[in-house]
Design an enzyme around this catalytic site. Sequence first.
Site, PDB file in Angstrom:
ATOM      1  N   LYS A  26      19.837 -17.170 -78.642  1.00  0.00           N
ATOM      2  CA  LYS A  26      19.750 -15.810 -78.077  1.00  0.00           C
ATOM      3  C   LYS A  26      18.765 -14.948 -78.852  1.00  0.00           C
ATOM      4  O   LYS A  26      18.795 -14.892 -80.066  1.00  0.00           O
ATOM      5  CB  LYS A  26      21.139 -15.172 -78.131  1.00  0.00           C
ATOM      6  CG  LYS A  26      21.214 -13.807 -77.488  1.00  0.00           C
ATOM      7  CD  LYS A  26      22.367 -13.744 -76.528  1.00  0.00           C
ATOM      8  CE  LYS A  26      22.452 -12.414 -75.829  1.00  0.00           C
ATOM      9  NZ  LYS A  26      21.434 -12.169 -74.843  1.00  0.00           N
TER      10      LYS A  26
ATOM     11  N   ALA B 192      20.619 -14.999 -86.759  1.00  0.00           N
ATOM     12  CA  ALA B 192      20.034 -16.296 -87.114  1.00  0.00           C
ATOM     13  C   ALA B 192      18.791 -16.594 -86.277  1.00  0.00           C
ATOM     14  O   ALA B 192      17.791 -17.115 -86.797  1.00  0.00           O
ATOM     15  CB  ALA B 192      21.064 -17.410 -86.949  1.00  0.00           C
ATOM     16  N   CYS B 193      18.828 -16.251 -85.005  1.00  0.00           N
ATOM     17  CA  CYS B 193      17.680 -16.525 -84.126  1.00  0.00           C
ATOM     18  C   CYS B 193      16.472 -15.690 -84.530  1.00  0.00           C
ATOM     19  O   CYS B 193      15.328 -16.163 -84.491  1.00  0.00           O
ATOM     20  CB  CYS B 193      18.054 -16.268 -82.674  1.00  0.00           C
ATOM     21  SG  CYS B 193      19.386 -17.358 -82.092  1.00  0.00           S
ATOM     22  N   THR B 194      16.716 -14.455 -84.943  1.00  0.00           N
ATOM     23  CA  THR B 194      15.633 -13.595 -85.413  1.00  0.00           C
ATOM     24  C   THR B 194      15.045 -14.147 -86.705  1.00  0.00           C
ATOM     25  O   THR B 194      13.820 -14.260 -86.843  1.00  0.00           O
ATOM     26  CB  THR B 194      16.145 -12.153 -85.605  1.00  0.00           C
ATOM     27  OG1 THR B 194      16.612 -11.667 -84.348  1.00  0.00           O
ATOM     28  CG2 THR B 194      15.044 -11.246 -86.138  1.00  0.00           C
TER      29      THR B 194
ATOM     30  N   SER C 106      12.923 -17.242 -85.888  1.00  0.00           N
ATOM     31  CA  SER C 106      11.652 -16.913 -85.232  1.00  0.00           C
ATOM     32  C   SER C 106      10.679 -16.233 -86.190  1.00  0.00           C
ATOM     33  O   SER C 106       9.475 -16.511 -86.165  1.00  0.00           O
ATOM     34  CB  SER C 106      11.910 -16.033 -84.006  1.00  0.00           C
ATOM     35  OG  SER C 106      12.591 -16.783 -83.027  1.00  0.00           O
TER      36      SER C 106
END
Length: 160
Positions: free
Chosen positions: A45, A50-52, A55
């Site tokens: 998402k 964690a995804c930020t 990325s």
Amino acid sequence: MTELAPVELKIGDKAADFDLPRDGGGHVRLADFAGKPLVIYFYPKDDTTACTTESISFTALAADFAKIGVALLGVSPDSVKSHDKFVKKHALSIPLAADEEKAMAMAYGVWREKSMYGRTYMGVVRSTFLIGADGRIARIWDKVKVAGHAEDVFAAAKEL
């Protein structure tokens, strides 16, 4: 209705084809990377912690990946609009594919049952695929832990 068995790609398998809308407009296809190594990282998402972090970590190494001729692509089930906001907010430089139908996630075997707080649900299992210039999978990271991951992928990409 027959339920599809989960796909399980292995090292040496041909990378699954895709054609998805991407941030900033247009589409991204496997064919766009023909003859060039590619890192595809699947994340659950946009704009979650964690995804930020993941990325941003890949963005920080994007120039290094480019120097060794390796392309990067992030994929999540979020919309193009969500990706556009995510890219702008965090100054990301990696193309992000919008897999809203989860077709690519299913083709790569990362759309699976997950559990959190005793609840099971379907979602993207954070995973990364390193695809060689020959279009075959050279390395797979499953159930990725974000800390140090982009650096591990870069080290493996240098060995191609």
